[in-house]
Write a protein that holds these residues in place. Structure first.
Motif, short mmCIF file in Angstrom:
data_model
loop_
_atom_site.label_atom_id
_atom_site.label_comp_id
_atom_site.label_asym_id
_atom_site.label_seq_id
_atom_site.Cartn_x
_atom_site.Cartn_y
_atom_site.Cartn_z
N VAL A 138 1.37 8.65 -0.39
CA VAL A 138 1.22 10.06 -1.34
C VAL A 138 -0.06 10.59 -0.86
N ASP A 139 -0.79 9.94 0.24
CA ASP A 139 -2.24 10.41 0.94
C ASP A 139 -1.19 11.47 2.32
N CYS A 141 4.98 12.70 5.67
CA CYS A 141 5.18 11.83 5.18
C CYS A 141 6.37 11.21 6.00
N PHE A 180 9.12 8.80 -4.07
CA PHE A 180 8.31 9.74 -3.59
C PHE A 180 8.67 10.92 -2.43
N GLN A 233 4.61 6.77 8.85
CA GLN A 233 4.15 5.40 7.47
C GLN A 233 5.02 4.51 7.46
N ASP A 290 0.77 -1.94 -0.14
CA ASP A 290 -0.22 -0.22 -0.05
C ASP A 290 0.62 1.56 0.31
N SER A 291 1.62 1.43 -0.96
CA SER A 291 2.40 2.49 -1.00
C SER A 291 1.72 3.81 -1.03
N SER A 292 0.14 4.03 -1.77
CA SER A 292 -0.32 4.85 -1.36
C SER A 292 -0.36 5.78 -0.36
N ARG A 293 -0.26 4.97 0.95
CA ARG A 293 0.04 6.07 2.12
C ARG A 293 0.71 6.55 2.10
#
Length: 137
Positions: free
Chosen positions: A16-17, A22, A45, A111, A11-14
């Motif tokens: 970006v989110d 981060c 990122f 994260q 879940d690398s989208s975390r």
């Protein structure tokens, strides 16, 4: 080139989110050619701040690392453990909450947490799991 084994992120989208909040902590660097995971995260990122820790780097390895860091990467000669102590080489070992406090990250969520410290992770992980964010990382 020596290779320290694959590392995977779910879940690398975390990253970006999380935006500019981060934080990624990486314990156990050893030398420049063994921290490509950290460099990969930093380049993929750029919104994330990557904090790298290792109290055992030789002066040569430390200089090589410091010279190659990307703008969103930071290095500290600290290790992770279940209590504060000084190593035989003068390196500092701290519990994760003390690391966060010294960096001004108290109350901020990490994260991703990478710990590859040649077996010493088994002493630090139980303390980390007791923190409010331990089960979330």
């Amino acid at each position: 080139i020596p290779f320290d084994g694959s590392k995977y992120i779910c879940d690398s989208s975390r990253f970006v989110d999380a935006g500019e909040d981060c934080l990624i902590y990486s314990f156990g660097i050893n030398r420049m050619d063994e921290c490509m995971f950290d460099f990969d995260l930093a380049s993929r990122f750029p919104n994330c701040q990557i904090f790298m820790f290792d109290p055992t780097l030789t002066p040569i390895n430390r200089r090589e690392l410091m010279d190659g860091l990307l703008p969103n990467m930071h290095f500290y000669p600290w290790g992770i453990g279940n209590s504060e102590r000084t190593m035989g080489n003068g390196g500092l070992v701290l519990p994760i909450e003390m690391v966060k406090e010294r960096l001004g990250h108290t109350g901020r969520r990490i994260q991703a947490l990478k710990i590859d410290v040649e077996g010493a992770e088994w002493y630090s992980v139980p303390e980390f799991l007791k923190t409010s964010e331990g089960p979330l990382v």
